[in-house]
Design a protein around this motif. Structure first.
Motif, PDB file in Angstrom:
ATOM      1  N   LEU A 215      32.513  42.873  38.284  1.00  8.59           N
ATOM      2  CA  LEU A 215      31.694  41.895  37.574  1.00  8.59           C
ATOM      3  C   LEU A 215      32.291  40.509  37.836  1.00  8.59           C
ATOM      4  N   GLY A 216      32.535  40.232  39.105  1.00  8.73           N
ATOM      5  CA  GLY A 216      33.194  38.982  39.460  1.00  8.73           C
ATOM      6  C   GLY A 216      34.632  38.965  38.979  1.00  8.73           C
ATOM      7  N   TYR A 217      35.252  37.804  39.077  1.00 11.96           N
ATOM      8  CA  TYR A 217      36.599  37.633  38.510  1.00 11.96           C
ATOM      9  C   TYR A 217      36.489  36.869  37.195  1.00 11.96           C
ATOM     10  N   GLY A 218      36.109  35.613  37.270  1.00  8.48           N
ATOM     11  CA  GLY A 218      35.795  34.850  36.074  1.00  8.48           C
ATOM     12  C   GLY A 218      34.327  35.092  35.759  1.00  8.48           C
ATOM     13  N   TYR A 219      33.867  34.554  34.656  1.00  8.22           N
ATOM     14  CA  TYR A 219      32.467  34.793  34.291  1.00  8.22           C
ATOM     15  C   TYR A 219      31.616  33.635  34.799  1.00  8.22           C
ATOM     16  N   GLU A 220      31.356  33.617  36.118  1.00 12.72           N
ATOM     17  CA  GLU A 220      30.648  32.539  36.785  1.00 12.72           C
ATOM     18  C   GLU A 220      29.180  32.898  37.011  1.00 12.72           C
ATOM     19  N   ASP A 221      28.314  31.899  36.896  1.00 16.90           N
ATOM     20  CA  ASP A 221      26.916  32.065  37.294  1.00 16.90           C
ATOM     21  C   ASP A 221      26.843  31.785  38.790  1.00 16.90           C
ATOM     22  N   TYR A 222      26.620  32.821  39.582  1.00 13.36           N
ATOM     23  CA  TYR A 222      26.677  32.671  41.034  1.00 13.36           C
ATOM     24  C   TYR A 222      25.575  31.775  41.596  1.00 13.36           C
ATOM     25  N   THR A 223      24.522  31.558  40.853  1.00  9.40           N
ATOM     26  CA  THR A 223      23.464  30.668  41.342  1.00  9.40           C
ATOM     27  C   THR A 223      23.808  29.201  41.078  1.00  9.40           C
ATOM     28  N   ALA A 224      24.862  28.954  40.301  1.00  2.00           N
ATOM     29  CA  ALA A 224      25.206  27.585  39.917  1.00  2.00           C
ATOM     30  C   ALA A 224      26.453  27.065  40.615  1.00  2.00           C
ATOM     31  N   ILE A 225      27.058  27.873  41.489  1.00  6.13           N
ATOM     32  CA  ILE A 225      28.267  27.443  42.180  1.00  6.13           C
ATOM     33  C   ILE A 225      28.086  27.526  43.692  1.00  6.13           C
ATOM     34  N   GLU A 226      28.971  26.883  44.431  1.00  8.60           N
ATOM     35  CA  GLU A 226      28.891  26.853  45.884  1.00  8.60           C
ATOM     36  C   GLU A 226      29.257  28.212  46.491  1.00  8.60           C
ATOM     37  N   GLU A 227      28.799  28.428  47.717  1.00  9.20           N
ATOM     38  CA  GLU A 227      29.077  29.697  48.401  1.00  9.20           C
ATOM     39  C   GLU A 227      30.573  29.961  48.497  1.00  9.20           C
ATOM     40  N   ALA A 228      31.346  28.922  48.770  1.00  7.66           N
ATOM     41  CA  ALA A 228      32.802  29.095  48.892  1.00  7.66           C
ATOM     42  C   ALA A 228      33.402  29.589  47.584  1.00  7.66           C
ATOM     43  N   GLN A 229      32.860  29.122  46.464  1.00  5.33           N
ATOM     44  CA  GLN A 229      33.350  29.551  45.153  1.00  5.33           C
ATOM     45  C   GLN A 229      32.986  31.007  44.874  1.00  5.33           C
ATOM     46  N   ILE A 230      31.794  31.420  45.314  1.00  9.12           N
ATOM     47  CA  ILE A 230      31.397  32.825  45.149  1.00  9.12           C
ATOM     48  C   ILE A 230      32.349  33.720  45.931  1.00  9.12           C
ATOM     49  N   ARG A 231      32.600  33.336  47.180  1.00 13.47           N
ATOM     50  CA  ARG A 231      33.516  34.122  48.014  1.00 13.47           C
ATOM     51  C   ARG A 231      34.906  34.192  47.397  1.00 13.47           C
ATOM     52  N   LYS A 232      35.366  33.069  46.880  1.00 16.77           N
ATOM     53  CA  LYS A 232      36.699  33.020  46.263  1.00 16.77           C
ATOM     54  C   LYS A 232      36.753  33.905  45.032  1.00 16.77           C
ATOM     55  N   ASP A 233      35.698  33.867  44.223  1.00 13.63           N
ATOM     56  CA  ASP A 233      35.657  34.670  42.999  1.00 13.63           C
ATOM     57  C   ASP A 233      35.679  36.161  43.326  1.00 13.63           C
ATOM     58  N   LEU A 234      34.889  36.571  44.305  1.00 15.30           N
ATOM     59  CA  LEU A 234      34.843  37.980  44.694  1.00 15.30           C
ATOM     60  C   LEU A 234      36.164  38.431  45.322  1.00 15.30           C
ATOM     61  N   ALA A 235      36.729  37.569  46.151  1.00 16.35           N
ATOM     62  CA  ALA A 235      38.003  37.910  46.801  1.00 16.35           C
ATOM     63  C   ALA A 235      39.111  38.052  45.757  1.00 16.35           C
ATOM     64  N   LYS A 236      39.100  37.163  44.769  1.00 15.31           N
ATOM     65  CA  LYS A 236      40.111  37.214  43.709  1.00 15.31           C
ATOM     66  C   LYS A 236      39.961  38.498  42.894  1.00 15.31           C
ATOM     67  N   ALA A 237      38.713  38.880  42.623  1.00 15.76           N
ATOM     68  CA  ALA A 237      38.467  40.128  41.883  1.00 15.76           C
ATOM     69  C   ALA A 237      38.921  41.328  42.694  1.00 15.76           C
ATOM     70  N   GLN A 238      38.601  41.325  43.982  1.00 15.72           N
ATOM     71  CA  GLN A 238      38.985  42.427  44.866  1.00 15.72           C
ATOM     72  C   GLN A 238      40.502  42.590  44.894  1.00 15.72           C
ATOM     73  N   THR A 239      41.217  41.480  44.953  1.00 14.74           N
ATOM     74  CA  THR A 239      42.678  41.510  44.955  1.00 14.74           C
ATOM     75  C   THR A 239      43.216  42.062  43.632  1.00 14.74           C
ATOM     76  N   ALA A 240      42.601  41.631  42.523  1.00 19.21           N
ATOM     77  CA  ALA A 240      43.041  42.085  41.198  1.00 19.21           C
ATOM     78  C   ALA A 240      42.908  43.597  41.069  1.00 19.21           C
ATOM     79  N   PHE A 241      41.789  44.152  41.511  1.00 18.21           N
ATOM     80  CA  PHE A 241      41.595  45.604  41.407  1.00 18.21           C
ATOM     81  C   PHE A 241      42.507  46.355  42.375  1.00 18.21           C
ATOM     82  N   GLY A 242      42.757  45.750  43.521  1.00 22.93           N
ATOM     83  CA  GLY A 242      43.675  46.371  44.473  1.00 22.93           C
ATOM     84  C   GLY A 242      45.062  46.523  43.881  1.00 22.93           C
ATOM     85  N   LYS A 243      45.503  45.513  43.130  1.00 21.37           N
ATOM     86  CA  LYS A 243      46.827  45.571  42.490  1.00 21.37           C
ATOM     87  C   LYS A 243      46.877  46.636  41.407  1.00 21.37           C
TER      88      LYS A 243
END
Length: 250
Positions: free
Chosen positions: A113-141
């Motif tokens: 469910l993302g990392y932070g609670y961001e509205d993906y339609t309201a942020i830039e593509e780079a921020q979406i990628r960063k949010d998903l990557a951060k979440a992926q890393t968190a679950f990997g740990k």
């Protein structure tokens, strides 16, 4: 005279910024309630799933809080529900590793469910990628790997979200039945909202602390859905067992 007009204009602009900031803060707090949008797919592109062909999938969003998840897990375990899908924010998962571990050990599917609670339609593509990557890393740990499903944190997503998710190897999951449990309308109303469900439905529920009545409503919901002859499956099982339904992004 011109000088005072400019000065007043600046003050007005500052006042507007203060008001907008206050509204934005309130919006962040109640974002979990902003989930009334349809599900989409891009034409001939990445798809978002909102319904299957058979069985039923109970899905639970958790973005914050530490009081309601445990009772919901207790009910599912007591009622012998072996399959469900939990969409967890990465930030919440980091704060509650024991609950993440219990969800996993009980055999329930975990989606992001993302990392932070961001509205993906309201942020830039780079921020979406960063949010998903951060979440992926968190679950990997937390040793939760091979996650294939995500849900847009607020339910809001667009073509960009679908394409970015696809590049990560994720499928975006929406829902066909909204329990509206986050509004705390009463156990009977939550029950009635879900009993509209039939074969192939993906049901939206919450296990965040905002959903105060969900655990109490669950036993009756589970029994009545089973009485309809519906089998509980994970979203991944539903996708694998039949053709998933999507709609095109306009």
């Amino acid at each position: 005279m011109d000088f005072f007009v400019i000065l007043n204009g600046k003050r007005i602009k500052q006042a507007i910024l203060i008001i907008v900031s206050a509204l934005f803060t309130a919006w962040i707090v109640y974002m979990e309630n902003l989930v009334q949008v349809p599900v989409f797919s891009t034409k001939d592109g990445p798809k978002a799933v909102y319904k299957g062909e058979k069985d039923i999938a109970l899905t639970f969003n958790i973005g914050w809080g530490d009081e309601k998840a445990e009772p919901i897990l207790d009910v599912l375990e007591k009622e012998n529900v072996k399959s469900a899908t939990f969409f967890l924010s990465g930030a919440w998962a980091e704060r509650h590793p024991d609950l993440v571990s219990r969800i996993s050990k009980l055999g329930y599917e975990i989606g992001i469910l993302g990392y932070g609670y961001e509205d993906y339609t309201a942020i830039e593509e780079a921020q979406i990628r960063k949010d998903l990557a951060k979440a992926q890393t968190a679950f990997g740990k937390l040793n939760i790997k091979k996650i294939t499903l995500i849900r847009a944190p607020t339910g809001h997503f667009d073509k960009r979200t679908l394409k970015i998710a696809d590049r990560f190897g994720f499928t975006v999951v929406h829902w066909s039945i909204d329990s509206k449990d986050w509004t705390n309308p009463g156990i009977k109303k939550i029950h009635a909202n879900i009993l509209k469900a039939g074969a192939g439905d993906i049901v939206l529920l919450h296990a965040s602390d905002s959903a105060k009545q969900t655990a109490k409503a669950l036993p009756g919901i589970i029994k009545d859905l089973q009485a309809k002859g519906l089998k509980f499956v994970t979203v991944s099982e539903m996708i694998a067992n039949g053709e998933a339904k999507t709609e095109e992004v306009k």
